[in-house]
Design a protein around this motif. Structure first.
Motif, PDB file in Angstrom:
ATOM      1  N   SER A 106      37.840  47.752  43.287  1.00 20.06           N
ATOM      2  CA  SER A 106      38.844  46.694  43.089  1.00 20.06           C
ATOM      3  C   SER A 106      39.614  46.904  41.798  1.00 20.06           C
ATOM      4  CB  SER A 106      38.159  45.318  43.077  1.00 20.06           C
ATOM      5  OG  SER A 106      37.599  45.032  44.334  1.00 20.06           O
ATOM      6  N   GLU A 107      38.896  47.343  40.746  1.00 22.54           N
ATOM      7  CA  GLU A 107      39.553  47.623  39.476  1.00 22.54           C
ATOM      8  C   GLU A 107      40.566  48.760  39.624  1.00 22.54           C
ATOM      9  OE1 GLU A 107      39.455  46.145  36.586  1.00 22.54           O
ATOM     10  OE2 GLU A 107      37.981  44.625  37.179  1.00 22.54           O
ATOM     11  N   VAL A 108      40.187  49.778  40.395  1.00 25.51           N
ATOM     12  CA  VAL A 108      41.088  50.906  40.620  1.00 25.51           C
ATOM     13  C   VAL A 108      42.348  50.440  41.345  1.00 25.51           C
ATOM     14  CG1 VAL A 108      41.367  53.085  41.871  1.00 25.51           C
ATOM     15  CG2 VAL A 108      39.262  52.634  40.602  1.00 25.51           C
ATOM     16  N   GLU A 109      42.168  49.616  42.378  1.00 23.64           N
ATOM     17  CA  GLU A 109      43.310  49.130  43.152  1.00 23.64           C
ATOM     18  C   GLU A 109      44.197  48.207  42.315  1.00 23.64           C
ATOM     19  OE1 GLU A 109      41.720  47.364  46.652  1.00 23.64           O
ATOM     20  OE2 GLU A 109      41.033  49.275  47.494  1.00 23.64           O
ATOM     21  N   ASP A 110      43.555  47.376  41.469  1.00 26.96           N
ATOM     22  CA  ASP A 110      44.336  46.503  40.592  1.00 26.96           C
ATOM     23  C   ASP A 110      45.178  47.322  39.623  1.00 26.96           C
ATOM     24  OD1 ASP A 110      43.280  44.297  41.808  1.00 26.96           O
ATOM     25  OD2 ASP A 110      41.817  43.853  40.243  1.00 26.96           O
ATOM     26  N   GLN A 111      44.597  48.362  39.076  1.00 25.65           N
ATOM     27  CA  GLN A 111      45.327  49.204  38.122  1.00 25.65           C
ATOM     28  C   GLN A 111      46.473  49.933  38.815  1.00 25.65           C
ATOM     29  OE1 GLN A 111      44.796  49.244  34.776  1.00 25.65           O
ATOM     30  NE2 GLN A 111      46.669  50.488  34.671  1.00 25.65           N
ATOM     31  N   ARG A 112      46.229  50.395  40.053  1.00 28.49           N
ATOM     32  CA  ARG A 112      47.266  51.078  40.815  1.00 28.49           C
ATOM     33  C   ARG A 112      48.449  50.135  41.082  1.00 28.49           C
ATOM     34  NH1 ARG A 112      44.443  52.657  45.323  1.00 28.49           N
ATOM     35  NH2 ARG A 112      43.641  54.464  44.193  1.00 28.49           N
ATOM     36  N   LEU A 113      48.136  48.897  41.430  1.00 28.11           N
ATOM     37  CA  LEU A 113      49.179  47.902  41.688  1.00 28.11           C
ATOM     38  C   LEU A 113      49.935  47.576  40.401  1.00 28.11           C
ATOM     39  CD1 LEU A 113      50.569  45.813  43.536  1.00 28.11           C
ATOM     40  CD2 LEU A 113      48.729  44.223  42.964  1.00 28.11           C
ATOM     41  N   TYR A 114      49.194  47.416  39.303  1.00 33.29           N
ATOM     42  CA  TYR A 114      49.817  47.108  38.015  1.00 33.29           C
ATOM     43  C   TYR A 114      50.786  48.230  37.608  1.00 33.29           C
ATOM     44  CZ  TYR A 114      50.281  46.405  32.973  1.00 33.29           C
ATOM     45  OH  TYR A 114      50.784  46.243  31.707  1.00 33.29           O
ATOM     46  N   ASP A 115      50.355  49.491  37.804  1.00 28.00           N
ATOM     47  CA  ASP A 115      51.233  50.621  37.470  1.00 28.00           C
ATOM     48  C   ASP A 115      52.493  50.622  38.328  1.00 28.00           C
ATOM     49  OD1 ASP A 115      49.382  51.432  35.610  1.00 28.00           O
ATOM     50  OD2 ASP A 115      48.424  52.917  36.923  1.00 28.00           O
ATOM     51  N   ALA A 116      52.360  50.163  39.580  1.00 29.23           N
ATOM     52  CA  ALA A 116      53.507  50.171  40.492  1.00 29.23           C
ATOM     53  C   ALA A 116      54.530  49.096  40.149  1.00 29.23           C
ATOM     54  CB  ALA A 116      53.020  50.004  41.930  1.00 29.23           C
ATOM     55  N   ILE A 117      54.069  47.932  39.619  1.00 29.00           N
ATOM     56  CA  ILE A 117      55.007  46.816  39.368  1.00 29.00           C
ATOM     57  C   ILE A 117      55.468  46.740  37.918  1.00 29.00           C
ATOM     58  CG2 ILE A 117      53.860  45.468  41.186  1.00 29.00           C
ATOM     59  CD1 ILE A 117      52.871  43.649  38.799  1.00 29.00           C
ATOM     60  N   LEU A 118      54.799  47.484  37.017  1.00 31.21           N
ATOM     61  CA  LEU A 118      55.065  47.326  35.586  1.00 31.21           C
ATOM     62  C   LEU A 118      56.547  47.474  35.252  1.00 31.21           C
ATOM     63  CD1 LEU A 118      53.985  46.956  32.700  1.00 31.21           C
ATOM     64  CD2 LEU A 118      53.571  49.430  32.619  1.00 31.21           C
ATOM     65  N   TYR A 119      57.180  48.527  35.837  1.00 29.34           N
ATOM     66  CA  TYR A 119      58.573  48.794  35.472  1.00 29.34           C
ATOM     67  C   TYR A 119      59.565  47.940  36.274  1.00 29.34           C
ATOM     68  CZ  TYR A 119      56.450  52.707  33.074  1.00 29.34           C
ATOM     69  OH  TYR A 119      55.662  53.470  32.235  1.00 29.34           O
ATOM     70  N   SER A 120      59.039  47.041  37.132  1.00 27.90           N
ATOM     71  CA  SER A 120      59.910  46.136  37.889  1.00 27.90           C
ATOM     72  C   SER A 120      59.890  44.721  37.322  1.00 27.90           C
ATOM     73  CB  SER A 120      59.483  46.092  39.365  1.00 27.90           C
ATOM     74  OG  SER A 120      59.669  47.345  39.978  1.00 27.90           O
ATOM     75  N   LEU A 121      59.039  44.476  36.310  1.00 29.94           N
ATOM     76  CA  LEU A 121      58.982  43.146  35.694  1.00 29.94           C
ATOM     77  C   LEU A 121      60.234  42.920  34.832  1.00 29.94           C
ATOM     78  CD1 LEU A 121      55.213  43.068  34.622  1.00 29.94           C
ATOM     79  CD2 LEU A 121      56.251  41.956  36.603  1.00 29.94           C
TER      80      LEU A 121
END
Length: 614
Positions: free
Chosen positions: A543-558
């Motif tokens: 779950s931590e891995v998936e959360d980090q993957r999602l965070y990396d994907a949205i970071l530059y769209s915030l």
């Protein structure tokens, strides 16, 4: 410490005011008329003023109480420790009541406890109840068997249990019995590590894909570790190893097809009729399929088409071949032919015929431990062939020796498997059952030995069970299995009662080599299974891995809000492996807010604004 109460030739009671007794410890009874016999504590209890003997006698009878009083115990005030002690050897007449009892020195029991030195034997654990002898032991016996207790590695404390592997020539085969979580697989791993240490050729069937010895046990001190990288090889059926079809005899082929799915008598007859010596997979399969096609067309149609010229060229040649097959095999039922084709196709899909056992044979000759992995049903299929082939090679060599002829050398070897009741079940035939029973009964004289582990000894073939001269009995809770164990070992009723409560890693070793049952704590293994990770920790980690993957994907769209979420969604989907919709994205963003990875605040236009945390 003194003997109290009525005594027999087999058991005595021992009492002490000052010392508590350890279960399984050895005691020396000073009855010189019986040459000072040795005994083992099989049950112990302690009493004090708050639990007087008159209220809860336990295994203590009136004779013991009277004896205690007569030698000066105040049973109302003193703390009294009482042990039931079983003599190691039956005495010719009862022990004298009142005899003093002492703790034996290591030199007095060494011959009973140490049957082999650590360099020549399998160092499997520590004999329970021998803790007080640690300091007196020979130096070569010290600090060689660290233990794993309550999640920690602890130093050896007690006499090591060294199994004399050479004695298997006289007392062959080992059984490992225990329920799930009892330490059975752990014990198997330790035995296999020790076999690698001695370079004993071993073939292991591994249905759980866990017998890998590449990784050292976590936090184990370097002085205990061993690099087994060159001592074992792992092969998967259908990838690195398989069956060379052209080497199969008709019987071998029948056994393999039976393993894929049960063969009827008519199918067996069909295999015997259709299979020819040195057939390749291609030729045998082609003969089957051509016969099936001929049976579908029927003789009448084939004759008619040939007479009226409806078939020409290659098709005409095929039709003539069909007629030849019908002449030779036309009496075989079409359903039997179809059944054989289906079973053959199943084995072929698994890659069983895409390799050979040459790598297995080479590993055994090189004195390695060879691990063969695959699903249980496929292992049964492969075991039928590989054990039959290797055992035949070893037997042929030994038979040639007995006849004083020269034969090709093939080394002695050990066969080890978990889930043994699937390979040699009681009550019905299994593919590998026959060869395992043959090894169990005759393997000793040919130098082929079994190590069979099972959770359900009741389901294991009785002929095989009876040949297991050494049994490691871990925690077992089923009454039927405990009853089987009592019948097949020399465990006493007291020891059998303890089976449901044994700690993981504790075992009773019933061995003809030692002549009695020993309580043993299996040592810490030097390697660990690739499946040791707790599944719940694995879940959290993923779950931590998936959360980090999602965070990396949205970071530059915030930042993301109601007005731009659709355009941002498109950007995020381009960066991530998954395809999200608007609702799923909002749910994921809320989850990241809860995890503290991003922030959120109410928007003046309604909804939320998701933004990076500074």
């Amino acid at each position: 410490m003194q003997v109290v109460g009525l005594t027999t030739q087999q058991e005595v009671y021992v009492a002490s005011k000052d010392r508590k007794f350890r279960i399984n410890e050895m005691l020396k009874i000073v009855d010189e008329s019986l040459n000072i016999p040795l005994g083992e504590v099989v049950e112990t209890q302690a009493y004090n003023r708050y639990i007087p003997l008159s209220i809860d006698k336990g295994f203590v009878d009136k004779g013991v109480i009277d004896s205690l009083q007569s030698i000066g115990y105040n049973i109302s005030e003193d703390e009294i420790n009482i042990a039931k002690v079983r003599l190691l050897e039956e005495a010719p007449y009862p022990i004298k009541t009142g005899s003093d009892v002492l703790i034996p020195h290591f030199s007095e029991v060494k011959d009973l406890l140490v049957k082999e030195g650590p360099e020549e034997g399998l160092v499997l654990g520590v004999i329970r109840g021998t803790e007080e002898m640690t300091a007196e032991m020979d130096e070569e016996l010290k600090d060689i068997a660290p233990l794993y207790e309550n999640g920690n590695i602890t130093p050896q404390n007690g006499v090591p249990f060294n199994f004399k592997v050479k004695a298997m020539h006289q007392y062959p085969h080992i059984g490992i019995i225990g329920g799930s979580g009892s330490g059975k697989s752990f014990g198997m791993r330790v035995i296999l590590e020790e076999l690698m240490k001695l370079r004993v050729p071993t073939i292991v069937f591994d249905p759980h894909f866990e017998m890998d010895f590449s990784d050292s046990f976590t936090d184990l001190d370097e002085k205990y570790t061993t690099d087994f990288a060159k001592a074992f090889e792992t092969f998967q059926i259908g990838q690195e190893v398989g069956v060379n079809f052209s080497d199969l005899s008709t019987k071998d082929l029948s056994d393999l097809l039976t393993a894929a799915s049960h063969l009827t008598d008519s199918m067996i007859n069909a295999v015997q009729s259709l299979h020819q010596k040195k057939d390749s997979l291609l030729t045998f399969k082609g003969r089957l399929e051509d016969l099936q096609r001929a049976q579908e067309l029927g003789r009448n149609r084939i004759d008619r088409d040939l007479k009226n010229g409806a078939v020409q060229g290659e098709t005409k040649e095929e039709y003539h071949k069909y007629l030849e097959l019908l002449d030779a095999y036309g009496n075989l039922p079409a359903s039997s032919v179809s059944g054989i084709i289906w079973r053959l196709a199943r084995l072929e899909r698994e890659g069983l015929f895409s390799n050979s056992i040459d790598k297995v044979e080479l590993g055994i000759k090189d004195r390695k431990l060879v691990v063969i992995q695959g699903p249980i049903w496929l292992l049964q299929v492969f075991a039928t062939y590989v054990l039959g082939t290797l055992y035949r090679k070893r037997r042929d060599y030994k038979d040639a020796q007995y006849r004083q002829q020269e034969g090709e050398y093939f080394p002695p070897f050990v066969v080890a498997t978990d889930e043994a009741h699937n390979f040699a079940p009681k009550g019905y035939d299994a593919p590998a059952n026959k060869v395992i029973k043959e090894i169990a009964q005759e393997g000793r004289k040919y130098g082929t030995f079994l190590i069979l582990a099972t959770q359900r000894p009741t389901l294991l073939d009785e002929t095989v069970t009876a040949q297991l001269n050494t049994k490691f009995v871990f925690r077992t809770v089923r009454a039927t299995d405990i009853e089987t164990i009592k019948q097949e070992t020399d465990l006493t009723s007291d020891e059998a009662k303890r089976l449901p409560y044994l700690r993981s890693g504790d075992t009773f070793v019933s061995s003809a080599i030692f002549g009695r049952t020993l309580a043993v704590r299996i040592r810490c293994s030097k390697t660990e299974s690739p499946h040791t990770e707790n599944p719940f920790e694995e879940l959290n980690k993923q779950s931590e891995v998936e959360d980090q993957r999602l965070y990396d994907a949205i970071l530059y769209s915030l930042p993301i809000n109601n007005t731009n979420i659709l355009s941002k969604l498109e950007e995020i989907n381009e960066r991530s492996d998954s395809i999200l919709d608007r609702n799923t994205l909002e749910s994921k963003l809320d989850h990241l807010v809860d995890k503290g990875k991003i922030g959120a605040k109410d928007s003046i236009l309604g909804g939320k604004v998701y933004e990076e945390i500074n």
